[in-house]
Motif scaffolding. Structure first.
Motif, PDB file in Angstrom:
ATOM      1  N   ASP A   1      -0.582 -74.764  33.288  1.00 49.10           N
ATOM      2  CA  ASP A   1      -0.094 -75.936  34.187  1.00 49.10           C
ATOM      3  C   ASP A   1      -1.506 -76.513  34.838  1.00 49.10           C
ATOM      4  O   ASP A   1      -1.484 -77.547  35.496  1.00 49.10           O
ATOM      5  CB  ASP A   1       0.278 -75.285  35.447  1.00 49.10           C
ATOM      6  CG  ASP A   1       1.674 -74.327  35.358  1.00 49.10           C
ATOM      7  OD1 ASP A   1       2.273 -74.999  34.510  1.00 49.10           O
ATOM      8  OD2 ASP A   1       1.963 -73.379  35.922  1.00 49.10           O
ATOM      9  N   VAL A   2      -2.641 -76.457  33.897  1.00 46.26           N
ATOM     10  CA  VAL A   2      -3.730 -77.163  34.146  1.00 46.26           C
ATOM     11  C   VAL A   2      -3.627 -78.441  33.462  1.00 46.26           C
ATOM     12  O   VAL A   2      -3.494 -78.669  32.591  1.00 46.26           O
ATOM     13  CB  VAL A   2      -5.093 -76.550  33.411  1.00 46.26           C
ATOM     14  CG1 VAL A   2      -6.181 -77.161  33.524  1.00 46.26           C
ATOM     15  CG2 VAL A   2      -5.246 -75.037  34.069  1.00 46.26           C
ATOM     16  N   ARG A   3      -4.376 -79.415  34.416  1.00 47.36           N
ATOM     17  CA  ARG A   3      -4.204 -80.661  34.249  1.00 47.36           C
ATOM     18  C   ARG A   3      -5.720 -81.260  34.711  1.00 47.36           C
ATOM     19  O   ARG A   3      -5.995 -81.484  35.846  1.00 47.36           O
ATOM     20  CB  ARG A   3      -3.207 -81.401  35.100  1.00 47.36           C
ATOM     21  CG  ARG A   3      -1.616 -81.157  34.791  1.00 47.36           C
ATOM     22  CD  ARG A   3      -1.390 -81.584  32.982  1.00 47.36           C
ATOM     23  NE  ARG A   3       0.040 -81.208  32.862  1.00 47.36           N
ATOM     24  CZ  ARG A   3       0.565 -80.143  32.391  1.00 47.36           C
ATOM     25  NH1 ARG A   3      -0.521 -78.856  32.160  1.00 47.36           N
ATOM     26  NH2 ARG A   3       1.658 -79.855  32.092  1.00 47.36           N
TER      27      ARG A   3
ATOM     28  N   PRO B   1      -8.942 -83.778  35.478  1.00 58.23           N
ATOM     29  CA  PRO B   1      -8.754 -85.247  36.020  1.00 58.23           C
ATOM     30  C   PRO B   1      -9.555 -86.069  34.935  1.00 58.23           C
ATOM     31  O   PRO B   1      -9.437 -87.337  35.107  1.00 58.23           O
ATOM     32  CB  PRO B   1      -9.503 -85.121  37.228  1.00 58.23           C
ATOM     33  CG  PRO B   1     -10.320 -83.865  37.287  1.00 58.23           C
ATOM     34  CD  PRO B   1      -9.414 -82.726  36.365  1.00 58.23           C
ATOM     35  N   THR B   2     -10.175 -85.632  34.097  1.00 56.91           N
ATOM     36  CA  THR B   2     -10.798 -86.183  32.898  1.00 56.91           C
ATOM     37  C   THR B   2     -10.113 -86.382  31.635  1.00 56.91           C
ATOM     38  O   THR B   2      -9.500 -85.285  31.232  1.00 56.91           O
ATOM     39  CB  THR B   2     -12.172 -85.122  32.720  1.00 56.91           C
ATOM     40  OG1 THR B   2     -12.842 -84.999  33.862  1.00 56.91           O
ATOM     41  CG2 THR B   2     -13.130 -85.777  31.637  1.00 56.91           C
ATOM     42  N   PRO B   3     -10.188 -87.570  31.427  1.00 59.55           N
ATOM     43  CA  PRO B   3      -9.372 -87.851  30.063  1.00 59.55           C
ATOM     44  C   PRO B   3     -10.001 -87.101  28.899  1.00 59.55           C
ATOM     45  O   PRO B   3     -10.996 -86.655  28.798  1.00 59.55           O
ATOM     46  CB  PRO B   3      -9.459 -89.347  29.686  1.00 59.55           C
ATOM     47  CG  PRO B   3     -10.822 -89.822  30.658  1.00 59.55           C
ATOM     48  CD  PRO B   3     -10.951 -88.649  31.784  1.00 59.55           C
ATOM     49  N   VAL B   4      -9.207 -86.839  28.017  1.00 58.07           N
ATOM     50  CA  VAL B   4      -9.613 -86.163  26.826  1.00 58.07           C
ATOM     51  C   VAL B   4     -10.343 -87.216  25.968  1.00 58.07           C
ATOM     52  O   VAL B   4     -10.028 -88.343  25.481  1.00 58.07           O
ATOM     53  CB  VAL B   4      -8.386 -85.733  25.960  1.00 58.07           C
ATOM     54  CG1 VAL B   4      -8.903 -85.102  24.305  1.00 58.07           C
ATOM     55  CG2 VAL B   4      -7.758 -84.473  26.565  1.00 58.07           C
ATOM     56  N   ILE B   5     -11.655 -86.803  25.587  1.00 56.88           N
ATOM     57  CA  ILE B   5     -12.485 -87.453  24.850  1.00 56.88           C
ATOM     58  C   ILE B   5     -12.566 -87.478  23.256  1.00 56.88           C
ATOM     59  O   ILE B   5     -12.108 -86.392  22.861  1.00 56.88           O
ATOM     60  CB  ILE B   5     -14.123 -87.300  25.041  1.00 56.88           C
ATOM     61  CG1 ILE B   5     -14.348 -87.371  26.593  1.00 56.88           C
ATOM     62  CG2 ILE B   5     -15.088 -88.285  24.412  1.00 56.88           C
ATOM     63  CD1 ILE B   5     -14.106 -88.808  27.191  1.00 56.88           C
ATOM     64  N   PRO B   6     -12.228 -88.763  22.653  1.00 60.81           N
ATOM     65  CA  PRO B   6     -11.922 -88.414  21.165  1.00 60.81           C
ATOM     66  C   PRO B   6     -13.236 -87.487  20.592  1.00 60.81           C
ATOM     67  O   PRO B   6     -14.110 -87.701  20.640  1.00 60.81           O
ATOM     68  CB  PRO B   6     -11.869 -89.890  20.486  1.00 60.81           C
ATOM     69  CG  PRO B   6     -11.662 -90.492  21.692  1.00 60.81           C
ATOM     70  CD  PRO B   6     -12.103 -90.089  22.754  1.00 60.81           C
ATOM     71  N   GLY B   7     -12.604 -87.068  19.169  1.00 62.46           N
ATOM     72  CA  GLY B   7     -13.612 -86.003  18.548  1.00 62.46           C
ATOM     73  C   GLY B   7     -14.687 -86.800  18.168  1.00 62.46           C
ATOM     74  O   GLY B   7     -15.893 -86.460  17.846  1.00 62.46           O
ATOM     75  N   ASN B   8     -14.646 -88.151  17.673  1.00 63.76           N
ATOM     76  CA  ASN B   8     -15.742 -88.750  17.175  1.00 63.76           C
ATOM     77  C   ASN B   8     -15.356 -90.354  17.498  1.00 63.76           C
ATOM     78  O   ASN B   8     -14.314 -90.655  17.485  1.00 63.76           O
ATOM     79  CB  ASN B   8     -16.071 -88.403  15.853  1.00 63.76           C
ATOM     80  CG  ASN B   8     -14.867 -88.689  14.994  1.00 63.76           C
ATOM     81  OD1 ASN B   8     -14.022 -89.847  14.753  1.00 63.76           O
ATOM     82  ND2 ASN B   8     -14.358 -87.602  14.192  1.00 63.76           N
TER      83      ASN B   8
END
Length: 365
Positions: free
Chosen positions: A353-355, A357-364
């Motif tokens: 259930d963890v969300r 607040p930081t968006p996922v940063i692309p790998g490169n």
């Protein structure tokens, strides 16, 4: 506690000897509902199996896998998956000359000291043939990881003796006997192996493995670090003497400004860390490199002792790989898949259930 099982939630246990009737594996913890058949597993076993070229052992094994349990009407049930591969080309008589003496660089001596007896037929339990079951189990993990997360796990030959192919074309890896990603190096590899085989000697190799499209967050902060578990799994492969994650030992020569993987909103600018930060996956590619030693079973005579501790000479006859690294690519892929699968289930169990607040940063970028 006898060291034949890996994993916590996705566990793989293997049993069998090189010249016994069969090898078996039990996979426990695979979630229910995934479509699974022998056809999903066999392709990776075909990539690993012996006797496919003059550059590997000439033992002829079909390595046909049978699913014994854990699958009903074509789907996993959530119960243990039993797998079996029969040995069909045993020649235990090839080892009669070494039954009373220890091959240098092999597990013969340590097995005798630990257990008080040993299966001298091809090394018994210490034979790299056991890795067929890991490849089979790894194929199950690969399928799950790809279907649920889009993860793709691939490996290639990065070095064989003095020859260092570069990663030029992933598609080329499956087009030659060496898992070589550089077509221009194949002829050189063939000539080198032909000369080595004529000499009766062996050589080491380096394999690189990459897991792409990784999710963020797999791994634990201290003793269950993802990179530590990967290193543990890779060192469990026969003949592996070294493991690097990302830049590995090259980081000794790097300054902090060079090694740190700077982050922008558009993506990471480098991947010297090899896809983990603090033991937790960053979403970048997991990059692993392993070094495999030269095969110890060679026909050139060498000094050793017999079971009485007396000085003798030994030369190994029979069928052996002059470079075990040639067939190690699917094995290393499988071990990486098993670890990632285990950590994916562990992450799902603890943090569903963890969300952030930081968006996922692309790998490169």
């Amino acid at each position: 506690m006898s060291g034949n099982t890996i994993g916590k939630l996705f566990t793989v246990t293997t049993a069998g000897e090189s010249h016994g009737p069969a090898y078996v594996a039990i996979i426990d913890g695979c979630p229910p509902g995934m479509a699974l058949s022998e056809a999903d597993i066999q392709p990776d076993l075909d990539r690993r199996k012996p006797g496919q070229s003059r550059h590997t052992t000439q033992r002829r094994e079909s390595d046909e896998v049978k699913i014994l349990s854990g699958v009903f009407e074509g789907k996993t049930t959530g119960t243990p998956i039993g797998l079996m591969i029969q040995n069909t080309d045993q020649r235990p008589q090839d080892y009669s000359k070494i039954m009373d003496r220890f091959r240098p660089g092999h597990a013969d001596y340590t097995y005798m000291q630990k257990y008080g007896l040993r299966d001298y037929r091809g090394g018994g339990r210490s034979s790299a043939r056991e890795t067929a079951m890991r490849v089979a189990a790894g194929a199950v993990a690969k399928k799950y990881l790809h279907e649920l997360y889009g993860v793709v796990i691939r490996g290639y030959l990065a070095q064989l003796g003095p020859i260092k192919p570069e990663l030029k074309d992933w598609n080329e890896v499956e087009n030659n006997d060496f898992f070589c990603p550089d077509a221009s190096k194949v002829a050189e590899l063939e000539a080198y192996m032909d000369a080595l085989r004529k000499e009766g000697n062996s050589i080491g190799a380096r394999i690189n493995i990459v897991a792409s499209h990784m999710p963020v967050g797999l791994g634990e902060p201290i003793f269950g670090r993802l990179d530590a578990d990967i290193a543990y799994a890779m060192m469990g492969i026969n003949a592996v003497k070294g493991v690097e994650i990302g830049a590995g030992f090259h980081c000794v020569e790097q300054k902090g400004t060079e090694h740190r993987d700077e982050i922008t909103p558009k993506g990471f600018l480098s991947n010297h860390a090899g896809g983990t930060l603090g033991g937790i996956s960053s979403g970048q590619d997991i990059v692993v490199s392993i070094a495999l030693k030269p095969t110890s079973s060679i026909r050139l005579p060498g000094k050793t002792v017999n079971v009485k501790g007396e000085a003798v000479e030994v030369a190994t006859t029979g069928r052996h790989d002059p470079c075990v690294g040639i067939r190690a690519t699917p094995i290393a892929e499988a071990m990486l898949a098993i670890v990632l699968m285990d950590h994916a289930l562990r992450h799902r169990a603890q943090n569903p259930d963890v969300r952030s607040p930081t968006p996922v940063i692309p790998g490169n970028v």
